[in-house]
Enzyme design. Structure first.
Site, mmCIF file in Angstrom:
data_model
loop_
_atom_site.group_PDB
_atom_site.id
_atom_site.type_symbol
_atom_site.label_atom_id
_atom_site.label_comp_id
_atom_site.label_asym_id
_atom_site.label_seq_id
_atom_site.Cartn_x
_atom_site.Cartn_y
_atom_site.Cartn_z
ATOM 1 N N ARG A 90 0.891 -1.172 0.000
ATOM 2 C CA ARG A 90 0.000 0.000 0.000
ATOM 3 C C ARG A 90 0.921 1.211 0.000
ATOM 4 O O ARG A 90 1.567 1.513 1.015
ATOM 5 C CB ARG A 90 -0.901 -0.029 1.233
ATOM 6 C CG ARG A 90 -1.952 1.064 1.317
ATOM 7 C CD ARG A 90 -2.836 0.776 2.517
ATOM 8 N NE ARG A 90 -3.759 1.846 2.808
ATOM 9 C CZ ARG A 90 -4.983 1.981 2.296
ATOM 10 N NH1 ARG A 90 -5.416 1.084 1.423
ATOM 11 N NH2 ARG A 90 -5.780 2.967 2.653
ATOM 12 N N HIS A 130 -6.621 1.603 -7.281
ATOM 13 C CA HIS A 130 -6.966 0.777 -6.117
ATOM 14 C C HIS A 130 -7.744 -0.439 -6.640
ATOM 15 O O HIS A 130 -8.948 -0.567 -6.399
ATOM 16 C CB HIS A 130 -7.805 1.590 -5.131
ATOM 17 C CG HIS A 130 -7.862 1.026 -3.752
ATOM 18 N ND1 HIS A 130 -7.382 -0.226 -3.428
ATOM 19 C CD2 HIS A 130 -8.358 1.540 -2.582
ATOM 20 C CE1 HIS A 130 -7.571 -0.454 -2.144
ATOM 21 N NE2 HIS A 130 -8.157 0.603 -1.603
ATOM 22 N N GLN A 180 -9.976 -2.792 -4.216
ATOM 23 C CA GLN A 180 -11.219 -2.170 -3.792
ATOM 24 C C GLN A 180 -12.309 -2.354 -4.844
ATOM 25 O O GLN A 180 -13.447 -2.721 -4.532
ATOM 26 C CB GLN A 180 -11.001 -0.673 -3.536
ATOM 27 C CG GLN A 180 -12.277 0.099 -3.227
ATOM 28 C CD GLN A 180 -12.904 -0.301 -1.917
ATOM 29 O OE1 GLN A 180 -12.233 -0.285 -0.884
ATOM 30 N NE2 GLN A 180 -14.180 -0.657 -1.932
ATOM 31 N N ASP A 210 -16.350 9.161 -2.577
ATOM 32 C CA ASP A 210 -15.160 8.920 -1.770
ATOM 33 C C ASP A 210 -14.784 10.238 -1.095
ATOM 34 O O ASP A 210 -15.352 11.297 -1.415
ATOM 35 C CB ASP A 210 -14.018 8.405 -2.661
ATOM 36 C CG ASP A 210 -12.845 7.831 -1.875
ATOM 37 O OD1 ASP A 210 -12.952 7.724 -0.634
ATOM 38 O OD2 ASP A 210 -11.815 7.508 -2.491
ATOM 39 N N CYS A 264 -16.121 3.665 -0.412
ATOM 40 C CA CYS A 264 -15.040 2.725 -0.088
ATOM 41 C C CYS A 264 -14.559 2.854 1.347
ATOM 42 O O CYS A 264 -13.821 1.983 1.828
ATOM 43 C CB CYS A 264 -13.885 2.884 -1.072
ATOM 44 S SG CYS A 264 -13.229 4.553 -1.162
ATOM 45 N N ARG A 291 -14.517 -6.830 0.769
ATOM 46 C CA ARG A 291 -13.066 -6.703 0.624
ATOM 47 C C ARG A 291 -12.385 -8.012 1.042
ATOM 48 O O ARG A 291 -11.409 -8.455 0.422
ATOM 49 C CB ARG A 291 -12.530 -5.547 1.476
ATOM 50 C CG ARG A 291 -12.866 -4.153 0.990
ATOM 51 C CD ARG A 291 -12.207 -3.806 -0.342
ATOM 52 N NE ARG A 291 -10.760 -3.922 -0.302
ATOM 53 C CZ ARG A 291 -9.931 -2.995 0.178
ATOM 54 N NH1 ARG A 291 -10.409 -1.864 0.674
ATOM 55 N NH2 ARG A 291 -8.621 -3.171 0.134
#
Length: 299
Positions: A98, A125, A128, A218, A258, A286
């Site tokens: 990450r 991402h 996700q 988001d 998310c 997830r």
């Protein structure tokens, strides 16, 4: 050697991975398929869902996850990415990272001799958005739908554009001027879609949500953008997903985020906690999507 750096790395495999994620969710895959496998999890950024879903998922599959903060590694003291990749490859069966910079993850993959998974970068991402598509399919049954993304044209938005093109789903993105999604990503998605789905970028949130089956947002200030907070809050204020905006989508439209969410900024509590919100199922998925990815790359 397979890696998952971009959503495009899943092209031709998205449906397979979604089916696999559903099987994991429904307990249809038994045993410990990753027994005696080890995965390094390198974190340059803070995380809740990415860390926990990968750590729990790897353990449930029989493998061993190793949490590694970048500041605890020599990486935090200036060791080159390439050297870190070569070293970790001698110890583990996969690396999940990450990171702040997408190019660093590309460099890591170029020098690793084990699969590398992008757990988030400034550009994409992918993990996700696989969970997002699993959630949409659960609620809507198929991808012959319109997805509206409202807000910052960030990493999540970029990956949603790509995966929508792969699956043939229409996607409308509404962002303030200067905050639109990456133009190279949009062009790539248009090439993938080949006219089979609509990819539209607009500055009008009401145009984007009109008749939408899915409304997604988001945070307005992503990690690493904190110095832009005041400017962004002003620019994004008309892009809040509230009841008024949701009323322009279909009556049965689902709301997605998310997470983590800044209630009162990009969305309101009555939306995120409302009957159309699926954010908690989305967060749960997830875990199942991550298990599908690890099973595919490491087994």
């Amino acid at each position: 050697m397979r890696h998952l750096i971009s959503v495009c790395d899943m092209k031709g495999k998205v449906e397979y991975l979604l089916d696999l994620a559903d099987k994991f969710k429904n307990g249809l895959i038994k045993g410990k398929p990753l027994k005696d496998k080890y995965m390094a999890m390198v974190f340059e950024k803070a995380s809740t869902r990415t860390r926990v879903s990968f750590e729990v998922g790897m353990s449930q599959l029989g493998g061993t996850p190793l949490y590694l903060s970048a500041q605890d590694l020599q990486l935090g003291r200036g060791e080159p990415i390439a050297d870190t990749a070569r070293t970790l490859s001698r110890y583990v069966d996969a690396i999940m990272i990450r990171a702040f910079r997408h190019q660093d993850v590309i460099e890591l993959a170029e020098n690793a001799s084990v699969p590398v998974i992008n757990g988030l970068t400034d550009l994409e991402h992918p993990c996700q958005t696989l969970a997002d598509m699993q959630t949409i399919r659960e609620y809507k049954g198929d991808f012959n739908r319109k997805l509206a993304f409202i807000g910052d044209g960030n990493n999540v938005c970029n990956s949603l554009i790509l995966i929508s093109a792969i699956l043939g789903m229409d996607i409308y993105v509404a962002s303030p001027k200067g905050y639109e999604p990456n133009k190279v990503i949009v062009k790539k998605a248009e090439e993938i879609a080949r006219g089979q789905s609509m990819i539209k970028v607009t500055n009008d949130p009401y145009e984007a949500v009109a008749g939408a089956d899915v409304v997604y947002t988001d945070v307005w200030v992503s990690m690493g953008r904190e110095n832009e907070t005041e400017e962004r809050l002003k620019a994004f204020r008309p892009y809040q997903v509230n009841k008024d905006l949701m009323d322009h989508a279909k009556a049965d439209a689902i709301f997605m985020h998310c997470l983590p969410a800044k209630r009162g900024q990009e969305t309101t509590s009555d939306v995120i906690d409302g009957p159309n919100s699926v954010v908690w199922d989305q967060a749960e998925n997830r875990l199942h999507a991550q298990k599908a990815i690890m099973y595919w790359l490491i087994r």
